[in-house]
Design a protein around this motif. Structure first.
Motif, PDB file in Angstrom:
ATOM      1  N   VAL A 110      23.844 -54.542 134.562  1.00 28.35           N
ATOM      2  CA  VAL A 110      23.956 -53.877 135.860  1.00 28.35           C
ATOM      3  C   VAL A 110      23.763 -54.907 136.958  1.00 28.35           C
ATOM      4  O   VAL A 110      22.838 -55.722 136.903  1.00 28.35           O
ATOM      5  N   LEU A 111      24.634 -54.870 137.961  1.00 27.92           N
ATOM      6  CA  LEU A 111      24.582 -55.779 139.096  1.00 27.92           C
ATOM      7  C   LEU A 111      24.041 -55.060 140.328  1.00 27.92           C
ATOM      8  O   LEU A 111      24.174 -53.843 140.456  1.00 27.92           O
ATOM      9  N   GLY A 112      23.444 -55.811 141.224  1.00 27.46           N
ATOM     10  CA  GLY A 112      23.009 -55.266 142.500  1.00 27.46           C
ATOM     11  C   GLY A 112      24.105 -55.474 143.530  1.00 27.46           C
ATOM     12  O   GLY A 112      24.404 -56.618 143.904  1.00 27.46           O
ATOM     13  N   ALA A 113      24.737 -54.385 143.990  1.00 23.59           N
ATOM     14  CA  ALA A 113      25.881 -54.474 144.895  1.00 23.59           C
ATOM     15  C   ALA A 113      25.445 -54.428 146.355  1.00 23.59           C
ATOM     16  O   ALA A 113      24.659 -53.568 146.740  1.00 23.59           O
ATOM     17  N   GLU A 114      25.964 -55.347 147.160  1.00 27.34           N
ATOM     18  CA  GLU A 114      25.678 -55.338 148.591  1.00 27.34           C
ATOM     19  C   GLU A 114      26.432 -54.213 149.288  1.00 27.34           C
ATOM     20  O   GLU A 114      25.938 -53.602 150.234  1.00 27.34           O
ATOM     21  N   LYS A 115      27.644 -53.922 148.803  1.00 23.94           N
ATOM     22  CA  LYS A 115      28.460 -52.842 149.358  1.00 23.94           C
ATOM     23  C   LYS A 115      29.004 -52.009 148.205  1.00 23.94           C
ATOM     24  O   LYS A 115      30.160 -52.176 147.791  1.00 23.94           O
ATOM     25  N   PRO A 116      28.171 -51.093 147.674  1.00 25.06           N
ATOM     26  CA  PRO A 116      28.589 -50.322 146.492  1.00 25.06           C
ATOM     27  C   PRO A 116      29.902 -49.572 146.676  1.00 25.06           C
ATOM     28  O   PRO A 116      30.674 -49.414 145.728  1.00 25.06           O
ATOM     29  N   GLY A 117      30.182 -49.134 147.906  1.00 27.66           N
ATOM     30  CA  GLY A 117      31.400 -48.374 148.142  1.00 27.66           C
ATOM     31  C   GLY A 117      32.666 -49.196 148.114  1.00 27.66           C
ATOM     32  O   GLY A 117      33.773 -48.653 148.144  1.00 27.66           O
ATOM     33  N   HIS A 118      32.518 -50.514 148.043  1.00 31.64           N
ATOM     34  CA  HIS A 118      33.680 -51.410 148.039  1.00 31.64           C
ATOM     35  C   HIS A 118      34.422 -51.369 146.706  1.00 31.64           C
ATOM     36  O   HIS A 118      35.615 -51.685 146.643  1.00 31.64           O
ATOM     37  N   TYR A 119      33.722 -50.963 145.650  1.00 32.39           N
ATOM     38  CA  TYR A 119      34.307 -50.958 144.317  1.00 32.39           C
ATOM     39  C   TYR A 119      34.502 -49.529 143.815  1.00 32.39           C
ATOM     40  O   TYR A 119      33.766 -48.618 144.203  1.00 32.39           O
ATOM     41  N   LYS A 120      35.479 -49.355 142.947  1.00 27.72           N
ATOM     42  CA  LYS A 120      35.795 -48.043 142.401  1.00 27.72           C
ATOM     43  C   LYS A 120      35.018 -47.812 141.115  1.00 27.72           C
ATOM     44  O   LYS A 120      35.117 -48.591 140.175  1.00 27.72           O
ATOM     45  N   ALA A 121      34.245 -46.736 141.094  1.00 26.37           N
ATOM     46  CA  ALA A 121      33.467 -46.384 139.899  1.00 26.37           C
ATOM     47  C   ALA A 121      34.270 -45.455 139.004  1.00 26.37           C
ATOM     48  O   ALA A 121      34.836 -44.462 139.464  1.00 26.37           O
ATOM     49  N   ALA A 122      34.311 -45.788 137.721  1.00 31.08           N
ATOM     50  CA  ALA A 122      34.975 -44.909 136.761  1.00 31.08           C
ATOM     51  C   ALA A 122      34.071 -43.742 136.377  1.00 31.08           C
ATOM     52  O   ALA A 122      34.541 -42.659 136.039  1.00 31.08           O
TER      53      ALA A 122
END
Length: 296
Positions: free
Chosen positions: A255-267
């Protein structure tokens, strides 16, 4: 270090040994295909060069906190015997799966002594290294913890002789700043209670917080103070059970810590210990990689 709201429940008098992620490894047979799989979900990597073992080469994506995700595969013109004898040989025959992880230390000797005093098997340091494509030579030493395959149930320990930044940041800076670093290593285990005891012996972790994630197919245990989540298969039909049968106990997801979680698409998404974990498309990657809001 994990920072989730559930950690507030952990008694303050219990102090876990320090455990900082150096890197997490995904191993397979074809490096370019593994790089392309990560690129398909929006994560770029850079080539890091061949190892000096005549068996493997690697690429990586490094993060601002100094941790990095390593892709390791069989190098061109590899020595077949060296590949067959490699500690991760069964992983190197795959299309790419989580394989191992390492903890970075400033004083490897002291940590070896601490673990030995705790009754945990640990090997004497062994020197190794690799040469970057630009000719920079990297040198380090490692020790293995426990009796299992290197870096699987417990992390292996690593200490650099050369400048560590040259190993983590081949371009002189993190490969990406979209993620702060690796926040959790999810370790698949046969028996949760036994695994907890082993981690308590090695790292003095407090009593864990537990939950069930039916979607992930696992009984989970959060080990406060260290970036580890233990995962026992929910039943015999769980993908985790098949994973353990094929590869043994060890990392099954990162698991990574995302600075902008909404930038990536979650399956898909999970809720673990008060934190939302978003999962990249495992069908594209071939393995489980998640992200959560940085600073959780």
């Amino acid at each position: 270090m994990l920072r989730v709201c559930a950690l507030a429940l952990i008694p303050a008098m219990v102090v876990a040994a320090e455990l900082s992620i150096d890197h997490a490894t995904v191993a397979g047979s074809d490096l370019e295909k593994m790089q392309a799989a990560l690129e398909s979900v929006g994560i770029q990597t850079v080539y890091g060069g061949p190892h000096s073992n005549h068996a493997t080469e690697m690429a990586l994506v490094s993060f601002p906190d100094g941790s990095y995700l390593e892709l390791i595969a069989i190098q061109p013109n590899a020595d077949p015997q060296a590949v067959a004898q490699h500690e991760w040989a069964k992983f190197l025959r795959s299309g790419g799966v989580p394989c191992a992880w390492a903890a970075r230390l400033k004083d490897l000797t002291s940590e070896v002594q601490r673990l030995t005093a705790a009754g945990v098997p640990v090997s004497a340091p062994v020197k190794s290294g690799r040469t970057r494509p630009d000719g920079v030579r990297l040198e380090w030493e490692t020790s293995e913890v426990g009796t299992g395959t290197r870096g699987t149930f417990f992390p292996f320990l690593i200490h650099d002789f050369s400048d560590r930044n040259q190993r983590a940041f081949p371009q002189g800076k993190p490969v990406t700043k979209d993620f702060h670093g690796i926040t959790r290593v999810v370790v698949a285990v046969k028996n949760l209670a036994d695994a907890i005891k082993r981690y308590q012996q090695a790292y003095n972790v407090p009593p864990p917080i537990k939950q069930v994630d039916k979607g992930f197919g696992a009984y989970l245990a959060l080990l406060g103070g260290i970036p580890v989540v233990l995962a026992q298969p929910l039943n015999a039909d769980s993908w985790l059970n098949r994973r353990i049968e094929q590869y043994g106990e060890g990392p099954c997801a990162f698991v990574l810590g995302a600075e902008k979680p909404g930038h990536y698409k979650a399956a898909s998404k999970s809720r673990w210990f008060g934190a939302e974990i978003s999962w990249f498309d495992a069908a594209k990657l071939g393995w489980f990689l998640g992200y959560e809001a940085a600073g959780r």
